[in-house]
Design an enzyme around this catalytic site. Sequence first.
Site, short mmCIF file in Angstrom:
data_model
loop_
_atom_site.label_atom_id
_atom_site.label_comp_id
_atom_site.label_asym_id
_atom_site.label_seq_id
_atom_site.Cartn_x
_atom_site.Cartn_y
_atom_site.Cartn_z
N LYS A 37 9.19 -8.65 -41.01
CA LYS A 37 10.14 -9.10 -39.68
C LYS A 37 8.62 -9.45 -38.88
CE LYS A 37 13.04 -5.48 -39.71
NZ LYS A 37 12.36 -5.19 -41.06
N THR A 66 5.70 5.88 -43.53
CA THR A 66 5.77 6.88 -43.87
C THR A 66 4.34 6.63 -44.95
OG1 THR A 66 7.55 6.41 -45.40
CG2 THR A 66 7.66 7.66 -43.11
N GLN A 70 15.01 -2.60 -39.15
CA GLN A 70 15.32 -2.04 -40.15
C GLN A 70 15.90 -3.36 -40.84
OE1 GLN A 70 16.30 0.05 -37.36
NE2 GLN A 70 14.13 1.34 -38.47
N GLY A 106 8.48 0.04 -38.79
CA GLY A 106 7.10 -0.23 -39.12
C GLY A 106 6.42 -1.69 -39.49
N HIS A 107 6.31 -2.66 -38.56
CA HIS A 107 6.79 -3.75 -38.61
C HIS A 107 4.61 -4.24 -37.71
CE1 HIS A 107 10.41 -4.22 -36.61
NE2 HIS A 107 10.72 -3.82 -37.71
N ARG A 139 4.89 5.60 -48.14
CA ARG A 139 5.48 5.84 -49.24
C ARG A 139 5.81 5.12 -50.32
NH1 ARG A 139 11.58 8.36 -47.40
NH2 ARG A 139 11.03 6.94 -45.74
N ASP A 157 11.21 -3.94 -43.80
CA ASP A 157 10.43 -4.58 -44.23
C ASP A 157 10.32 -5.21 -45.03
OD1 ASP A 157 9.35 -1.34 -43.80
OD2 ASP A 157 9.65 -0.79 -45.89
N ASP A 209 3.55 -16.03 -52.32
CA ASP A 209 2.62 -15.36 -52.93
C ASP A 209 2.82 -14.18 -54.20
OD1 ASP A 209 3.06 -14.17 -50.32
OD2 ASP A 209 1.12 -13.06 -51.00
P1 GDP Z 1 8.44 -5.39 -41.47
O1 GDP Z 1 9.03 -3.73 -41.40
O2 GDP Z 1 9.56 -6.04 -42.18
O3 GDP Z 1 8.13 -6.02 -40.04
O4 GDP Z 1 7.98 -5.48 -42.95
P2 GDP Z 1 6.67 -4.64 -43.13
O5 GDP Z 1 5.30 -4.79 -42.47
O6 GDP Z 1 6.92 -3.25 -43.10
O7 GDP Z 1 5.75 -4.58 -43.84
C1 GDP Z 1 6.12 -6.23 -45.04
C2 GDP Z 1 4.32 -6.26 -45.28
O8 GDP Z 1 4.01 -7.30 -45.94
C3 GDP Z 1 3.30 -5.70 -44.45
O9 GDP Z 1 2.32 -5.79 -45.05
C4 GDP Z 1 3.27 -7.35 -44.44
O10 GDP Z 1 1.37 -7.75 -43.68
C5 GDP Z 1 2.92 -8.12 -45.50
N1 GDP Z 1 3.39 -9.69 -45.38
C6 GDP Z 1 4.75 -10.10 -44.42
N2 GDP Z 1 4.80 -11.33 -44.93
C7 GDP Z 1 3.87 -11.62 -46.16
C8 GDP Z 1 3.78 -12.99 -46.94
O11 GDP Z 1 4.17 -13.71 -46.92
N3 GDP Z 1 2.22 -12.46 -47.95
C9 GDP Z 1 1.91 -11.17 -48.70
N4 GDP Z 1 1.22 -10.87 -49.40
N5 GDP Z 1 2.46 -10.28 -47.69
C10 GDP Z 1 3.19 -9.94 -46.23
P1 IMO Z 2 11.20 -1.70 -40.54
O1 IMO Z 2 12.32 -1.97 -39.43
C1 IMO Z 2 12.34 0.41 -44.28
C2 IMO Z 2 15.01 3.63 -44.26
C3 IMO Z 2 14.31 5.50 -44.58
C4 IMO Z 2 15.67 6.17 -44.96
C5 IMO Z 2 16.91 5.24 -43.73
C6 IMO Z 2 17.06 6.12 -43.09
O2 IMO Z 2 10.38 -1.60 -40.87
O3 IMO Z 2 11.96 -2.49 -41.61
P2 IMO Z 2 16.02 6.85 -41.14
O4 IMO Z 2 14.69 7.57 -40.49
O5 IMO Z 2 15.59 5.36 -39.97
O6 IMO Z 2 17.12 7.73 -39.94
O7 IMO Z 2 16.23 7.18 -42.60
O8 IMO Z 2 16.07 4.44 -43.86
N1 IMO Z 2 14.08 3.09 -42.92
C7 IMO Z 2 13.57 2.35 -43.46
N2 IMO Z 2 13.41 1.59 -44.26
N3 IMO Z 2 12.23 -0.04 -43.46
C8 IMO Z 2 12.57 0.27 -42.46
O9 IMO Z 2 12.23 0.04 -40.78
C9 IMO Z 2 13.13 1.33 -42.40
N4 IMO Z 2 13.68 1.99 -41.28
C10 IMO Z 2 14.46 3.47 -42.01
O10 IMO Z 2 13.84 4.84 -45.44
O11 IMO Z 2 15.87 5.43 -46.16
MG MG Z 3 8.21 -2.26 -42.07
#
Ligand code: GDP
Ligand code: IMO
Ligand code: MG
Length: 427
Positions: A16, A303, A226, A40-41, A305, A13, A335
């Site tokens: 990416k 999820t 991840q 979840g991207h 969470r 998270d 930010d």
């Molecule tokens: P990923 O799994 O690595 O793709 O990241 P996620 O999408 O799960 O979580 C990143 C969250 O931060 C998402 O809600 C994005 O929209 C948000 N996000 C990404 N870059 C920035 C940033 O520079 N500033 C802020 N405030 N939010 C960001």
């Molecule tokens: P992205 O690509 C954050 C975590 C789960 C749990 C552990 C194992 O969005 O960054 P799993 O279902 O993979 O067997 O769960 O890994 N986890 C993540 N945490 N971002 C993710 O993906 C994750 N994918 C799995 O919360 O702790």
């Molecule tokens: Mg994510």
Amino acid sequence: MSNIVVFGSQWGDEGKGKIVDMLAQESAAIVRFQGGNNAGHTLVVAGEKCILHLIPSGILHPGKVCLIGNGVVLDPEVFLHEIDKLAAKGVDVSPARLMISKKTHVILSYHRALDVAREALRSGGTKIGTTGRGIGPCYEDKMHRCGIRAGDLANPELLREKIARALEEKNVLFKGLYGCEVMDAEQIYRELLPIAERIRPYLGDVSSAIQAATAGGGTVLFEGAQGTHLDIDHGTYPFVTSSTTVSGNAASGSGCSPRMLERIIAIVKAYTTRVGGGPFPTELFDATGDYLQEKGGEFGATTGRKRRCGWLDMVVLRESARLNGPTELAVTKLDVLSGLKELKICVAYEYQGQTVQYPPQEENGMAFVTPVYETLPGWEEDITACTSFADLPENARKYLVRMEQLSGVPIGLVSVGPDRAQTFGRG
Ligand code: GDP
Ligand code: IMO
Ligand code: MG
């Protein structure tokens, strides 16, 4: 342009999806190489949010080829749901530009059920907090050599036989160990047939598609899921996911040579978050932790969470640098730190009476470290409209420069908001 690998340097998270979406503009093909719909991207384009779990984050750019590599585990129902949602928004998700490797392993209902049953049996601090999507059990079957691969969806007889064989074993576990309902192989097979029918046109040879994309002079963008500290080998085992999340797997998980991996970008959130169980040395349980959680909107994109939040941890980042070989860092969510008087950076750990620069190798060793902090002054200004490094307040620049010094890796990109446009180079 070079071929690029984007990977998460913390516990996932990091942002990416946003960076991949941004870089996809310049790439011919975008490839997912590991993980599944545990990911979840989030992409935000002109204020509109789109969360992708399986489809590569280049899909919003018309004409770009999106590939799902052999290293991914694919839930066919989730895949179809995701393409239907995208199609409803007018995105082209035709097989002309979207392909699933025939070697990709498939997640079925019994994988999801096993994931949930196993997690339910674990108690308190031993719970991994998986996403419940069947990721672990599907990778187990792959290694056990009884998995179902996407290519099998085109061969109904083989599919029927494999499901029946898999359930012979799983049902013993469901009934005997987990005390839940046994599953009917024939019913799973029948329900899968129409799904398989829809998936079939997407099946292909991803290795050849990568080769074709580069033969025409294009570049390939490899999208990690991840993060490094969730890696099955190098992460905080057993609180990890079930795949290899480090950059080297971009080659093996998609079917190309490691010599193709050129620019390697570590996505680093300007602080740290973690969702699920496991050690987290710089976790904050105070008002600052709440501030980061709320201001950063730190809720899991898969999820829902609440994500645990804490200070930036350079031990974590140093380990990621050594394992992935990044050519640059892309720092996201800078930010979110605006408004904090002081910022702490963990520069080392105290572990068993010694100061260490890397995470302990012992199982769960990270649960027994004490972070050593350095304190930097914060900044008050809202930086979400900044468009260059020079635009940033002095203390924000100092924070970034300190990250470069402590990691030994230059910063290439800075992100100051969720939108594709809120990104600039280091300059
Ligand atoms: P990923 O799994 O690595 O793709 O990241 P996620 O999408 O799960 O979580 C990143 C969250 O931060 C998402 O809600 C994005 O929209 C948000 N996000 C990404 N870059 C920035 C940033 O520079 N500033 C802020 N405030 N939010 C960001
Ligand atoms: P992205 O690509 C954050 C975590 C789960 C749990 C552990 C194992 O969005 O960054 P799993 O279902 O993979 O067997 O769960 O890994 N986890 C993540 N945490 N971002 C993710 O993906 C994750 N994918 C799995 O919360 O702790
Ligand atoms: Mg994510």
